[in-house]
Design an enzyme around this catalytic site. Structure first.
Site: not given
Length: 428
Positions: A167, A239, A263
């Site tokens: 990511w 993030d 999540k």
């Protein structure tokens, strides 16, 4: 460990505890119970009165109902069972309004009370300072890879990026379109199994910001503390998609935090951005209107139709986290679950292996491999028969991955560990 019909099944118990929650209505999206959301005050949980109807929360479940699986998916992920039951009870007719949340106008008083309370509870959970805006957006965390440089940089501004997994790498590649990013460290050569020492980082003294991925979902590495940008005027950007609200965070250390909800705090479709207000209003001219933070701040996340039901679900999760005692208590539970699973891996004499350096192992995403890789398919098949699903590792790395987010009960991890030990005994 108590067992039921097989060595790998736990007796699951549900405590008989319920909570009465009252929701409110307030046509002014900038105020909640007389509290100005733009004032210089921090926020505590609030009770908002919407009607004379009171809604009883279903009992909080410490384990899992016998008719449900233990879902170890990385996202969308398992949600708290009591939250799902609460949503079920309110689905058809929300608080006597005569309609479902799915049917409400996003500008109506009913939904305004929902989004206001969700923001207030999130501010309480993370102790978000008043000088930060909270946005409920769409597009996933991936959309923020573009939105962040578009809002915080000019085209030629340098930025620093730490790449500790897939990511972080995606964030770097997208930022190349809108600013001048540099990868100041990458763990790719070591298959993303560690996080560097911050002292040795060669940061650009002129960098506009330093970007990190606080928890790499695929590779299972997590920052336990955070670097400081070398440029005193630079920002730390994170993030936090896969460890958002899993532990306390000092928001004031960051210029911006962003996270996909799917999540730890809700269903897919909601992206949460927490951004310091003085950073807003300087977007590049090419910035699409839906990527401009000022547009969303000025409209209280209601510029266009937001993901209403997803925001409602996030609000229920925030309530649940507060009811558990807040993020300090949530973190304790997460540490206990992760320790049990990592211990089982480390004590297996090499039958199971976690490649991640121990000091930065994720509390949320636990990757592991089997010594005999040809047994992986059988492991997944047998686990599925025991009602434990989504244990296959990401397609880019293989192996196994158990995602044990906030809503994964301790019983789920204990059942997985019992299964792992039994599987090893039969196949070692």
């Amino acid at each position: 460990m108590a067992t039921a019909t097989s060595p790998n099944s736990l007796l699951l118990r549900n405590p008989n505890r319920s909570t009465t929650i009252r929701f409110g209505k307030n046509p002014n999206p900038s105020r909640v119970n007389g509290v100005n959301l733009s004032s210089g005050r921090r926020y505590k949980p609030i009770s908002i009165t919407c009607s004379t109807t009171q809604v009883e929360c279903p009992p909080t479940s410490a384990a899992q109902s016998l008719d449900r699986v233990f879902n170890f998916a990385a996202g969308p992920a398992t949600l708290p069972e009591n939250v799902l039951k609460r949503a079920q009870s309110e689905l058809y007719n929300w608080h006597g309004s005569g309609m479902s949340v799915m049917e409400m106008s996003h500008r109506g008083k009913e939904f305004l009370s929902i989004i206001q309370k969700a923001e207030s509870d999130l501010r309480a959970l993370l102790d978000i300072p008043a000088e930060y805006a909270v946005l409920f957006l769409q597009g996933g965390a991936t959309s923020q890879f573009a939105a962040i440089p578009l809002n915080l940089c000019k085209r030629d501004d340098p930025v620093d990026i730490l790449v500790t997994g897939s990511w972080g790498d995606k964030a770097f590649k997208e930022a190349q379109k809108f600013c001048k990013p540099s990868v100041i460290w990458s763990g790719k050569s070591e298959k993303y199994t560690k996080i560097p020492s911050f002292d040795g980082l060669e940061q650009n003294p002129d960098a506009k910001y330093l970007h990190i991925c606080a928890n790499e979902t695929i590779h299972g590495v997590e920052f336990k503390n955070y670097p400081t940008p070398k440029n005193k005027d630079a920002l730390l950007i994170a993030d936090m998609s896969s460890n958002f609200c899993s532990k306390p965070v000092d928001v004031s250390k960051f210029g911006l935090i962003y996270a996909g909800a799917q999540k730890n705090v809700g269903p897919s479709g909601v992206t949460i951005v927490i951004v310091r207000k003085d950073l807003i209003g300087n977007a590049q001219e090419i910035t699409p209107v839906m990527f401009d933070y000022k547009i969303h701040v000025d409209n209280n996340s209601l510029y266009n139709t937001p993901p209403c039901y997803g925001i409602y679900m996030c609000g229920l999760v925030f309530e649940d986290l507060l009811a558990q005692g807040g993020l300090k208590e949530v973190e304790k539970k997460n540490i206990k679950k992760a320790q049990i699973l990592y211990d089982a891996i480390d004590e297996s004499n090499g039958f199971y292996r976690c490649p991640v350096e121990k000091s930065v192992r994720s509390l949320m995403n636990v990757p592991f491999t089997l010594e005999k890789s040809d047994l992986e398919a059988e492991f997944i098949k047998e686990a599925g028969k025991e009602k434990m699903i989504q244990l296959k590792g990401h397609r880019s790395v293989g192996g196994m991955r158990a995602s044990i987010y906030n809503a994964m009960p301790l019983a789920g991890v204990e059942k997985l560990v019992a299964f792992m030990k039994d599987f090893q005994a039969r196949h070692a």
